[in-house]
Design a protein around this motif. Sequence first.
Motif, PDB file in Angstrom:
ATOM      1  N   HIS A 277       0.811  -1.214   0.000  1.00  0.00           N
ATOM      2  CA  HIS A 277       0.000   0.000   0.000  1.00  0.00           C
ATOM      3  C   HIS A 277       0.844   1.263   0.000  1.00  0.00           C
ATOM      4  CE1 HIS A 277      -3.801  -2.096   0.477  1.00  0.00           C
ATOM      5  NE2 HIS A 277      -3.240  -2.859   1.412  1.00  0.00           N
ATOM      6  N   ASN A 278       2.097   1.135   0.362  1.00  0.00           N
ATOM      7  CA  ASN A 278       2.984   2.303   0.380  1.00  0.00           C
ATOM      8  C   ASN A 278       3.884   2.362  -0.852  1.00  0.00           C
ATOM      9  OD1 ASN A 278       2.070   3.118   2.979  1.00  0.00           O
ATOM     10  ND2 ASN A 278       3.364   1.532   3.902  1.00  0.00           N
ATOM     11  N   GLY A 279       3.658   1.459  -1.797  1.00  0.00           N
ATOM     12  CA  GLY A 279       4.479   1.427  -2.996  1.00  0.00           C
ATOM     13  C   GLY A 279       4.135   2.550  -3.962  1.00  0.00           C
ATOM     14  N   PRO A 280       4.990   2.773  -4.957  1.00  0.00           N
ATOM     15  CA  PRO A 280       4.733   3.844  -5.925  1.00  0.00           C
ATOM     16  C   PRO A 280       3.552   3.493  -6.830  1.00  0.00           C
ATOM     17  CG  PRO A 280       6.594   2.502  -6.628  1.00  0.00           C
ATOM     18  CD  PRO A 280       6.207   2.007  -5.261  1.00  0.00           C
ATOM     19  N   PRO A 281       2.899   4.468  -7.425  1.00  0.00           N
ATOM     20  CA  PRO A 281       1.812   4.183  -8.375  1.00  0.00           C
ATOM     21  C   PRO A 281       2.358   3.567  -9.656  1.00  0.00           C
ATOM     22  CG  PRO A 281       2.309   6.527  -8.360  1.00  0.00           C
ATOM     23  CD  PRO A 281       3.114   5.914  -7.255  1.00  0.00           C
ATOM     24  N   LEU A 282       1.481   2.981 -10.438  1.00  0.00           N
ATOM     25  CA  LEU A 282       1.891   2.463 -11.737  1.00  0.00           C
ATOM     26  C   LEU A 282       2.388   3.589 -12.618  1.00  0.00           C
ATOM     27  CD1 LEU A 282      -1.022   0.008 -12.705  1.00  0.00           C
ATOM     28  CD2 LEU A 282       1.257  -0.613 -11.929  1.00  0.00           C
ATOM     29  N   SER A 283       3.323   3.290 -13.480  1.00  0.00           N
ATOM     30  CA  SER A 283       3.798   4.283 -14.439  1.00  0.00           C
ATOM     31  C   SER A 283       2.719   4.486 -15.509  1.00  0.00           C
ATOM     32  CB  SER A 283       5.096   3.820 -15.085  1.00  0.00           C
ATOM     33  OG  SER A 283       4.842   2.706 -15.938  1.00  0.00           O
ATOM     34  N   PRO A 284       2.751   5.607 -16.236  1.00  0.00           N
ATOM     35  CA  PRO A 284       1.770   5.816 -17.316  1.00  0.00           C
ATOM     36  C   PRO A 284       1.788   4.682 -18.350  1.00  0.00           C
ATOM     37  CG  PRO A 284       2.902   7.866 -16.819  1.00  0.00           C
ATOM     38  CD  PRO A 284       3.599   6.792 -16.034  1.00  0.00           C
ATOM     39  N   GLN A 285       2.989   4.185 -18.693  1.00  0.00           N
ATOM     40  CA  GLN A 285       3.086   3.119 -19.696  1.00  0.00           C
ATOM     41  C   GLN A 285       2.474   1.813 -19.178  1.00  0.00           C
ATOM     42  OE1 GLN A 285       5.647   4.958 -18.634  1.00  0.00           O
ATOM     43  NE2 GLN A 285       6.227   6.203 -20.429  1.00  0.00           N
ATOM     44  N   GLU A 286       2.766   1.470 -17.930  1.00  0.00           N
ATOM     45  CA  GLU A 286       2.203   0.255 -17.339  1.00  0.00           C
ATOM     46  C   GLU A 286       0.684   0.351 -17.236  1.00  0.00           C
ATOM     47  OE1 GLU A 286       5.959  -1.009 -14.436  1.00  0.00           O
ATOM     48  OE2 GLU A 286       4.392   0.348 -13.727  1.00  0.00           O
ATOM     49  N   THR A 287       0.201   1.530 -16.882  1.00  0.00           N
ATOM     50  CA  THR A 287      -1.246   1.732 -16.769  1.00  0.00           C
ATOM     51  C   THR A 287      -1.928   1.578 -18.124  1.00  0.00           C
ATOM     52  OG1 THR A 287      -0.836   3.297 -14.961  1.00  0.00           O
ATOM     53  CG2 THR A 287      -3.027   3.303 -15.938  1.00  0.00           C
ATOM     54  N   ASP A 288      -1.353   2.188 -19.161  1.00  0.00           N
ATOM     55  CA  ASP A 288      -1.942   2.080 -20.510  1.00  0.00           C
ATOM     56  C   ASP A 288      -1.948   0.631 -20.991  1.00  0.00           C
ATOM     57  OD1 ASP A 288      -2.468   4.774 -20.649  1.00  0.00           O
ATOM     58  OD2 ASP A 288      -0.610   5.267 -21.705  1.00  0.00           O
ATOM     59  N   CYS A 289      -0.858  -0.085 -20.731  1.00  0.00           N
ATOM     60  CA  CYS A 289      -0.795  -1.503 -21.115  1.00  0.00           C
ATOM     61  C   CYS A 289      -1.882  -2.297 -20.400  1.00  0.00           C
ATOM     62  CB  CYS A 289       0.578  -2.090 -20.759  1.00  0.00           C
ATOM     63  SG  CYS A 289       1.751  -2.046 -22.106  1.00  0.00           S
ATOM     64  N   ALA A 290      -2.026  -2.052 -19.116  1.00  0.00           N
ATOM     65  CA  ALA A 290      -3.020  -2.784 -18.327  1.00  0.00           C
ATOM     66  C   ALA A 290      -4.426  -2.498 -18.835  1.00  0.00           C
ATOM     67  CB  ALA A 290      -2.899  -2.407 -16.855  1.00  0.00           C
ATOM     68  N   ILE A 291      -4.721  -1.249 -19.142  1.00  0.00           N
ATOM     69  CA  ILE A 291      -6.059  -0.879 -19.635  1.00  0.00           C
ATOM     70  C   ILE A 291      -6.355  -1.577 -20.956  1.00  0.00           C
ATOM     71  CG2 ILE A 291      -7.405   1.046 -20.568  1.00  0.00           C
ATOM     72  CD1 ILE A 291      -6.104   2.804 -18.374  1.00  0.00           C
ATOM     73  N   GLU A 292      -5.390  -1.596 -21.862  1.00  0.00           N
ATOM     74  CA  GLU A 292      -5.606  -2.264 -23.154  1.00  0.00           C
ATOM     75  C   GLU A 292      -5.796  -3.776 -22.969  1.00  0.00           C
ATOM     76  OE1 GLU A 292      -6.200  -0.733 -25.869  1.00  0.00           O
ATOM     77  OE2 GLU A 292      -5.666   1.262 -25.163  1.00  0.00           O
ATOM     78  N   ALA A 293      -5.035  -4.356 -22.045  1.00  0.00           N
ATOM     79  CA  ALA A 293      -5.183  -5.796 -21.779  1.00  0.00           C
ATOM     80  C   ALA A 293      -6.549  -6.099 -21.173  1.00  0.00           C
ATOM     81  CB  ALA A 293      -4.075  -6.276 -20.837  1.00  0.00           C
TER      82      ALA A 293
ATOM     83  N   VAL B 102      -3.006   1.983  -7.573  1.00  0.00           N
ATOM     84  CA  VAL B 102      -3.406   3.246  -8.200  1.00  0.00           C
ATOM     85  C   VAL B 102      -2.518   3.538  -9.402  1.00  0.00           C
ATOM     86  CG1 VAL B 102      -4.328   4.222  -6.073  1.00  0.00           C
ATOM     87  CG2 VAL B 102      -1.913   4.583  -6.636  1.00  0.00           C
ATOM     88  N   GLY B 103      -3.074   4.340 -10.314  1.00  0.00           N
ATOM     89  CA  GLY B 103      -2.329   4.770 -11.487  1.00  0.00           C
ATOM     90  C   GLY B 103      -1.612   6.088 -11.228  1.00  0.00           C
TER      91      GLY B 103
ATOM     92  N   GLU C 208     -10.085   5.085 -14.656  1.00  0.00           N
ATOM     93  CA  GLU C 208     -10.206   4.348 -15.925  1.00  0.00           C
ATOM     94  C   GLU C 208      -9.754   2.900 -15.749  1.00  0.00           C
ATOM     95  OE1 GLU C 208      -8.725   4.606 -20.619  1.00  0.00           O
ATOM     96  OE2 GLU C 208      -7.981   6.065 -19.143  1.00  0.00           O
ATOM     97  N   LEU C 209      -8.664   2.713 -15.004  1.00  0.00           N
ATOM     98  CA  LEU C 209      -8.152   1.366 -14.744  1.00  0.00           C
ATOM     99  C   LEU C 209      -9.186   0.546 -13.977  1.00  0.00           C
ATOM    100  CD1 LEU C 209      -5.552  -0.474 -14.872  1.00  0.00           C
ATOM    101  CD2 LEU C 209      -5.016   0.414 -12.592  1.00  0.00           C
ATOM    102  N   HIS C 210      -9.730   1.111 -12.913  1.00  0.00           N
ATOM    103  CA  HIS C 210     -10.706   0.404 -12.092  1.00  0.00           C
ATOM    104  C   HIS C 210     -12.010   0.175 -12.849  1.00  0.00           C
ATOM    105  CE1 HIS C 210      -8.643   1.601  -8.034  1.00  0.00           C
ATOM    106  NE2 HIS C 210      -7.916   0.802  -8.786  1.00  0.00           N
ATOM    107  N   SER C 211     -12.384   1.121 -13.700  1.00  0.00           N
ATOM    108  CA  SER C 211     -13.603   0.960 -14.499  1.00  0.00           C
ATOM    109  C   SER C 211     -13.506  -0.246 -15.420  1.00  0.00           C
ATOM    110  CB  SER C 211     -13.859   2.230 -15.314  1.00  0.00           C
ATOM    111  OG  SER C 211     -14.997   2.075 -16.143  1.00  0.00           O
ATOM    112  N   ASN C 212     -12.367  -0.407 -16.073  1.00  0.00           N
ATOM    113  CA  ASN C 212     -12.178  -1.562 -16.955  1.00  0.00           C
ATOM    114  C   ASN C 212     -12.084  -2.858 -16.162  1.00  0.00           C
ATOM    115  OD1 ASN C 212     -11.765  -0.806 -19.986  1.00  0.00           O
ATOM    116  ND2 ASN C 212     -10.692   0.803 -18.869  1.00  0.00           N
ATOM    117  N   ALA C 213     -11.527  -2.783 -14.952  1.00  0.00           N
ATOM    118  CA  ALA C 213     -11.489  -3.975 -14.095  1.00  0.00           C
ATOM    119  C   ALA C 213     -12.900  -4.397 -13.692  1.00  0.00           C
ATOM    120  CB  ALA C 213     -10.643  -3.700 -12.851  1.00  0.00           C
TER     121      ALA C 213
END
Length: 536
Positions: A214-230, A267-268, A276-281
Amino acid sequence: MDEERALYIVRAGEAGAIERVLRDYSDKHRATFKFESTDEDKRKKLCEGIFKVLVKDIPTTCQVSCLEVLRILSRDKKVLVPVTTKENMQILLRLAKLNESDDSLEKVSEFPVIVESLKCLCNIVFNSQMAQQLSLELNLAAKLCNLLRKCKDRKFINDIKCFDLRLLFLLSLLHTDIRSQLRYELQGLPLLTQILESAFSIKWTDEYESAIDHNGPPLSPQETDCAIEALKALFNVTVDSWKVHKESDSHQFRVMAAVLRHCLLIVGPTEDKTEELHSNAVNLLSNVPVSCLDVLICPLTHEETAQEATTLDELPSDKTAEKETVLKKNTMVYNGMNMEAIHVLLNFMEKRIDKGSSYREGLTPVLSLLTECSRAHRNIRKFLKDQVLPPLRDVTNRPEVGSTVRNKLVRLMTHVDLGVKQIAAEFLFVLCKERVDSLLKYTGYGNAAGLLAARGLLAGGRGDNWYSEDEDTDTEEYKNAKPNINLITGHLEEPMPNPIDEMTEEQKEYEAMKLVNMLDKLSRRADVKDLHQDGG
């Protein structure tokens, strides 16, 4: 004029000149999405000229410039008609490393060419029916899966993965046959799930449990975009997955649900990207068989159990932050189970209600998901009941008045959109174990009438589904107020004053005589009517 100059250089110039003129064209038209019809023929010829250049042995930088302009021109559907041929599609497949003969992705210098080629293919496939048919003929879905397998564990080529996944999403959206091919022949479900695991850097602690920092860094923009497309591609692959027929299917869906639980708890880079990430999930979870959604909750670990045992009283009075942390954790624990993911879904639902628009697209998926989870899984239902419908204490206001989640959902029960009000009412009905008396207690008869009429339960009773027989307990405040609660509005009404109490004796006698006279007149009219009937 730009197209004419670029076309002249493309036809007659050398690689350096072609690269310069196309880079200028790209810079000028980067944000162009509508084109003048007068230059349509020139743009078609420019597309044809670019394809002829791409088959030549030219520097990588020149290839990128050619592809950038081709991507811009491919936004125009009319331009694509003459240039969308099997030969031209094969040129782009070769540049995107989608041919089976390409074994690896070792040359970093080629990555921009691969990315731009995939972008071009995305535009062309989306805008051209001919390209969509050629994609089937060229078995493009299989080639895209093959490319994904080459780069699924390599984070430095996220752009390639992202546009590969986007193209896979488009193909599965436009062709139902490709969905079936992806699901069964190409093993798209485990492949895309592994892509998500890689994007989220998941470390498994158990078969269906992952470690959450829970204290880790957020996803990077590239990782977030990849996850959303997947997630979007996986939605298409699983859109018809209503039942689980094999044990292997059940296991795979549980793994995917566990990955989606992890997704909900991270979090992104921005709040909008997180939503957007959670919506697609949420959309994807709606396709998971409900029997596999039990992995959204999990037993507390030994460490979490020890933390849960920590009471607020044990913390010093100056430890405000620590107290807030303990309180927050305790609100997401129920019956020894970690309810963080369900809590996130509930917060997501409330945010969508607060937006006040696009309820059918934005709100109904998460409401439907929570309804089905509650119907099938007792711990989830009881946790949500505690959060949404806590024991009633103050019943002075109508159920639809206020800012609690319950108030917001009750307001939706009379929404103008039939689908929205049905699913909101259904959710509350399931939380009440489909018992009419329990629902009316929280909503009032007026708000619940639509659901009860549709279910044939206006006279009371309960729904068709079976729930545990544990009883709801009423608070003392509710028990004391219950005799004066208006069953229609669902709130406490002060007793109406008796008008006779404020009358003098003379006024009471006068009103009594008026009543006697009215009754006498009614009696006389009834007697006259009987005489007429007897005479007839």
